[in-house]
Write a protein that holds these residues in place. Structure first.
Motif, PDB file in Angstrom:
ATOM      1  N   ASP A   1      -6.522  -4.447   5.289  1.00  3.59           N
ATOM      2  CA  ASP A   1      -5.706  -3.505   4.404  1.00  3.59           C
ATOM      3  C   ASP A   1      -4.466  -3.724   4.299  1.00  3.59           C
ATOM      4  O   ASP A   1      -3.536  -2.791   4.555  1.00  3.59           O
ATOM      5  CB  ASP A   1      -6.163  -2.102   4.982  1.00  3.59           C
ATOM      6  CG  ASP A   1      -5.817  -1.001   4.060  1.00  3.59           C
ATOM      7  OD1 ASP A   1      -5.793  -1.241   2.842  1.00  3.59           O
ATOM      8  OD2 ASP A   1      -5.652   0.239   4.584  1.00  3.59           O
ATOM      9  N   TYR A   2      -4.115  -4.834   3.859  1.00  3.09           N
ATOM     10  CA  TYR A   2      -2.878  -5.548   4.036  1.00  3.09           C
ATOM     11  C   TYR A   2      -2.083  -5.366   3.025  1.00  3.09           C
ATOM     12  O   TYR A   2      -2.227  -4.781   1.808  1.00  3.09           O
ATOM     13  CB  TYR A   2      -3.111  -7.144   4.006  1.00  3.09           C
ATOM     14  CG  TYR A   2      -2.103  -7.994   4.424  1.00  3.09           C
ATOM     15  CD1 TYR A   2      -1.824  -8.367   5.781  1.00  3.09           C
ATOM     16  CD2 TYR A   2      -1.098  -8.412   3.586  1.00  3.09           C
ATOM     17  CE1 TYR A   2      -0.873  -9.258   6.248  1.00  3.09           C
ATOM     18  CE2 TYR A   2       0.163  -9.365   3.929  1.00  3.09           C
ATOM     19  CZ  TYR A   2      -0.121  -9.770   5.282  1.00  3.09           C
ATOM     20  OH  TYR A   2       1.103 -10.398   5.923  1.00  3.09           O
ATOM     21  N   VAL A   3      -0.716  -4.996   3.242  1.00  2.00           N
ATOM     22  CA  VAL A   3       0.311  -5.014   2.281  1.00  2.00           C
ATOM     23  C   VAL A   3       1.355  -5.887   2.428  1.00  2.00           C
ATOM     24  O   VAL A   3       2.022  -5.950   3.653  1.00  2.00           O
ATOM     25  CB  VAL A   3       0.868  -3.488   2.470  1.00  2.00           C
ATOM     26  CG1 VAL A   3       2.025  -3.229   1.197  1.00  2.00           C
ATOM     27  CG2 VAL A   3      -0.144  -2.434   1.940  1.00  2.00           C
ATOM     28  N   GLY A   4       1.727  -6.678   1.387  1.00  4.20           N
ATOM     29  CA  GLY A   4       2.782  -7.781   1.583  1.00  4.20           C
ATOM     30  C   GLY A   4       2.362  -9.071   1.396  1.00  4.20           C
ATOM     31  O   GLY A   4       0.975  -9.387   0.593  1.00  4.20           O
ATOM     32  N   VAL A   5       2.917 -10.205   1.730  1.00  6.11           N
ATOM     33  CA  VAL A   5       2.736 -11.572   1.277  1.00  6.11           C
ATOM     34  C   VAL A   5       2.271 -12.097   2.759  1.00  6.11           C
ATOM     35  O   VAL A   5       2.449 -11.666   3.931  1.00  6.11           O
ATOM     36  CB  VAL A   5       3.876 -12.360   0.981  1.00  6.11           C
ATOM     37  CG1 VAL A   5       3.447 -14.039   1.243  1.00  6.11           C
ATOM     38  CG2 VAL A   5       4.055 -12.211  -0.313  1.00  6.11           C
ATOM     39  N   LEU A   6       0.982 -12.789   2.481  1.00  6.89           N
ATOM     40  CA  LEU A   6       0.223 -13.613   3.721  1.00  6.89           C
ATOM     41  C   LEU A   6      -0.097 -14.976   3.210  1.00  6.89           C
ATOM     42  O   LEU A   6      -0.497 -15.379   2.242  1.00  6.89           O
ATOM     43  CB  LEU A   6      -1.110 -13.014   3.911  1.00  6.89           C
ATOM     44  CG  LEU A   6      -2.096 -13.382   5.125  1.00  6.89           C
ATOM     45  CD1 LEU A   6      -3.032 -12.118   5.618  1.00  6.89           C
ATOM     46  CD2 LEU A   6      -3.174 -14.331   4.420  1.00  6.89           C
TER      47      LEU A   6
ATOM     48  N   ALA B   1       5.615  -5.508  -3.016  1.00  7.55           N
ATOM     49  CA  ALA B   1       4.325  -4.843  -2.594  1.00  7.55           C
ATOM     50  C   ALA B   1       4.703  -3.753  -1.416  1.00  7.55           C
ATOM     51  O   ALA B   1       4.084  -2.869  -1.471  1.00  7.55           O
ATOM     52  CB  ALA B   1       3.595  -6.223  -1.951  1.00  7.55           C
ATOM     53  N   ILE B   2       5.413  -4.227  -0.502  1.00  9.26           N
ATOM     54  CA  ILE B   2       5.816  -3.153   0.539  1.00  9.26           C
ATOM     55  C   ILE B   2       6.495  -1.915  -0.001  1.00  9.26           C
ATOM     56  O   ILE B   2       6.655  -0.917   0.657  1.00  9.26           O
ATOM     57  CB  ILE B   2       6.712  -3.908   1.641  1.00  9.26           C
ATOM     58  CG1 ILE B   2       7.936  -4.129   1.294  1.00  9.26           C
ATOM     59  CG2 ILE B   2       5.598  -4.961   2.346  1.00  9.26           C
ATOM     60  CD1 ILE B   2       8.936  -4.815   2.609  1.00  9.26           C
ATOM     61  N   CYS B   3       7.361  -2.101  -1.252  1.00 10.97           N
ATOM     62  CA  CYS B   3       7.853  -0.875  -1.794  1.00 10.97           C
ATOM     63  C   CYS B   3       7.120  -0.057  -2.476  1.00 10.97           C
ATOM     64  O   CYS B   3       7.307   0.975  -3.431  1.00 10.97           O
ATOM     65  CB  CYS B   3       9.161  -1.304  -2.650  1.00 10.97           C
ATOM     66  SG  CYS B   3      10.263  -2.041  -1.705  1.00 10.97           S
ATOM     67  N   GLY B   4       5.848  -0.568  -2.638  1.00 10.48           N
ATOM     68  CA  GLY B   4       4.814   0.237  -3.386  1.00 10.48           C
ATOM     69  C   GLY B   4       4.782  -0.040  -4.871  1.00 10.48           C
ATOM     70  O   GLY B   4       4.273   0.634  -5.881  1.00 10.48           O
ATOM     71  N   ARG B   5       5.198  -1.191  -5.294  1.00  9.16           N
ATOM     72  CA  ARG B   5       5.181  -1.790  -6.515  1.00  9.16           C
ATOM     73  C   ARG B   5       4.319  -2.648  -6.932  1.00  9.16           C
ATOM     74  O   ARG B   5       3.487  -3.399  -5.967  1.00  9.16           O
ATOM     75  CB  ARG B   5       6.758  -2.299  -7.194  1.00  9.16           C
ATOM     76  CG  ARG B   5       7.555  -0.967  -7.064  1.00  9.16           C
ATOM     77  CD  ARG B   5       8.918  -1.374  -7.188  1.00  9.16           C
ATOM     78  NE  ARG B   5       9.147  -2.304  -8.305  1.00  9.16           N
ATOM     79  CZ  ARG B   5      10.591  -2.622  -8.165  1.00  9.16           C
ATOM     80  NH1 ARG B   5      11.580  -2.552  -7.601  1.00  9.16           N
ATOM     81  NH2 ARG B   5      10.851  -3.423  -9.477  1.00  9.16           N
ATOM     82  N   GLN B   6       3.829  -3.049  -7.847  1.00  7.99           N
ATOM     83  CA  GLN B   6       2.943  -3.930  -8.502  1.00  7.99           C
ATOM     84  C   GLN B   6       3.211  -5.426  -8.368  1.00  7.99           C
ATOM     85  O   GLN B   6       4.480  -5.697  -8.630  1.00  7.99           O
ATOM     86  CB  GLN B   6       2.451  -3.862 -10.186  1.00  7.99           C
ATOM     87  CG  GLN B   6       1.082  -4.151 -10.356  1.00  7.99           C
ATOM     88  CD  GLN B   6       1.041  -3.960 -11.829  1.00  7.99           C
ATOM     89  OE1 GLN B   6       1.672  -3.203 -12.552  1.00  7.99           O
ATOM     90  NE2 GLN B   6      -0.099  -4.644 -12.514  1.00  7.99           N
TER      91      GLN B   6
END
Ligand SMILES: Nc1ncnc2c1ncn2[C@@H]1O[C@H](COP(=O)(O)OP(=O)(O)O)[C@@H](O)[C@H]1O
Ligand SMILES: [Mg+2]
Length: 361
Positions: A237-242, A284-289
């Protein structure tokens, strides 16, 4: 919006530059004296696990992220009621322990090299029997840039290996006779949108990344690598870059390790992709596309380790990134990126730059 970044090294610096373009503020937490990201925002000078410092960062910021993998998970969970933390600390937990990481790959049907847990000197002999030689013994935690690893080519090296790394929790892996190494960098937004950068080919020297080139023109490998990253992102349930590092051996992909953060093998995305990995992490972490991960041509990156030779500052082509660090052997001080219209041209440019940079050092 203010982003709290744990770690103020070169990855923090590049996040800071991307944040400025997106009109976001950054504040950092780092124990070092003059970290690279100090130009990009206030740095709270404290150890990564300082509860007071983490609480201050949480109080000052709207979101917390990290560019450094060895932040104690408990230190993060102590502030996660106060402020959202992305990527989720659960991802960090798996990435911090090579055994947990491998079990995660197995649970998601992501193929990986054969391995064995090493808890005693005898387990090394058992691992040699089970895996065959060569094997590489790695500390389960805190390894980076090839540190905490011992390659065993002969059974007679077992005592030496145990002496070198036996005071930490260990795993052994079969030594993969890979054709080449690749990484796949993906990003997932809060809404669950996933975007994946084209496959990147990486060359390491002495365990440290030397060059990265993208895109690798191998559609089947790219889509398989992309599907592995997608399943990791979704499962966590990741948010951000991996970033996922893999070996390519006999046309197969074998997962080596993943990093729950922006990654050195994605530095080429600054010039070479429509949206850099740093901008995408922040979006991504700011809730944007997330923005487009498409390449702008054929990109190559050369890491500058230990010194930035004078020739690197006089290149007719290529973009030098100087992290502003004090030179030290083995230290990542900067990198150079090239972008060309064709892969042949990119390879030629990168080879020329590598030659002039090596000659002048
Ligand atoms: N099992 C293996 N087989 C072959 N090469 C390996 C193996 N494990 C590590 N390496 C080499 O060492 C490099 C660094 O190892 P890695 O496990 O990625 O640790 P680090 O956390 O230091 O990046 C890899 O990119 C690869 O070049
Ligand atoms: Mg690695």
């Amino acid at each position: 919006m203010r982003i709290g970044v744990i770690g103020a090294g070169q990855l923090g610096q590049m996040l800071g530059f991307a944040a400025a373009e997106l009109e976001l503020d950054c504040e950092f937490l780092d124990p070092s004296d003059s970290p690279p990201a100090a130009d990009c925002g206030h740095v709270i000078r404290a150890p990564f696990d300082s509860h007071t410092a983490l609480e201050t960062l949480a109080a000052n910021c709207d979101i917390i992220t990290y560019e450094f993998e060895n932040v104690p998970v408990e230190a993060l969970t102590a502030i996660d009621k106060q402020v959202p933390i992305y990527p989720p600390p659960e991802a960090l937990k798996h990435a911090q322990d090579r055994l947990a990481e491998k079990e995660l790959f197995e649970s998601l049907d992501i193929p990986l090299p054969r391995y064995a847990v090493i808890d005693s000197r005898d387990d090394i002999d058992k691992a040699i029997d089970a895996l065959g030689l060569p094997i590489v013994i790695k500390t389960r935690r805190f390894g980076y840039d090839g540190k905490g690893q011992f390659v065993l080519r002969e059974a007679s090296q077992a005592d030496e290996a145990w002496q070198a790394v036996g005071n930490s929790a260990l795993i052994a892996e079969q030594w993969v006779p890979f054709d080449f190494e690749v990484s796949v960098i993906g990003v997932r937004s809060k809404a669950g949108e996933v975007a994946v950068y084209p496959l990147t080919r990486n060359e390491h020297r002495n365990g440290i990344l030397h060059t990265s080139c993208a895109p690798v023109e191998a559609p089947a490998l790219s889509s398989l690598g992309g599907s592995y990253v997608q399943s990791l992102l979704e499962h966590l349930d990741y948010v951000g870059v991996l970033a996922l590092e893999l070996f390519v051996a006999d046309g197969r992909l074998l997962a080596n390790e993943f990093a729950p953060r922006v990654h050195n093998s994605g530095h080429w995305t600054i010039e070479g992709a429509e949206t850099s990995q740093f901008a995408n992490h922040l979006l991504a972490i700011c809730g944007r596309q997330p923005g487009s991960t498409a390449v702008r041509g054929h990109a190559g990156m050369l890491n500058l380790i230990g010194e930035i030779p004078p020739a690197a500052r006089r290149l007719p082509q290529g973009e030098l990134h100087d992290y502003g660090k004090t030179a030290r052997p083995g230290r990542k001080l900067g990198h150079i990126t090239v972008v060309a219209d064709t892969a042949v041209e990119r390879d030629r440019l990168l080879a020329d730059i590598e030659q002039s940079v090596t000659q002048s050092s």
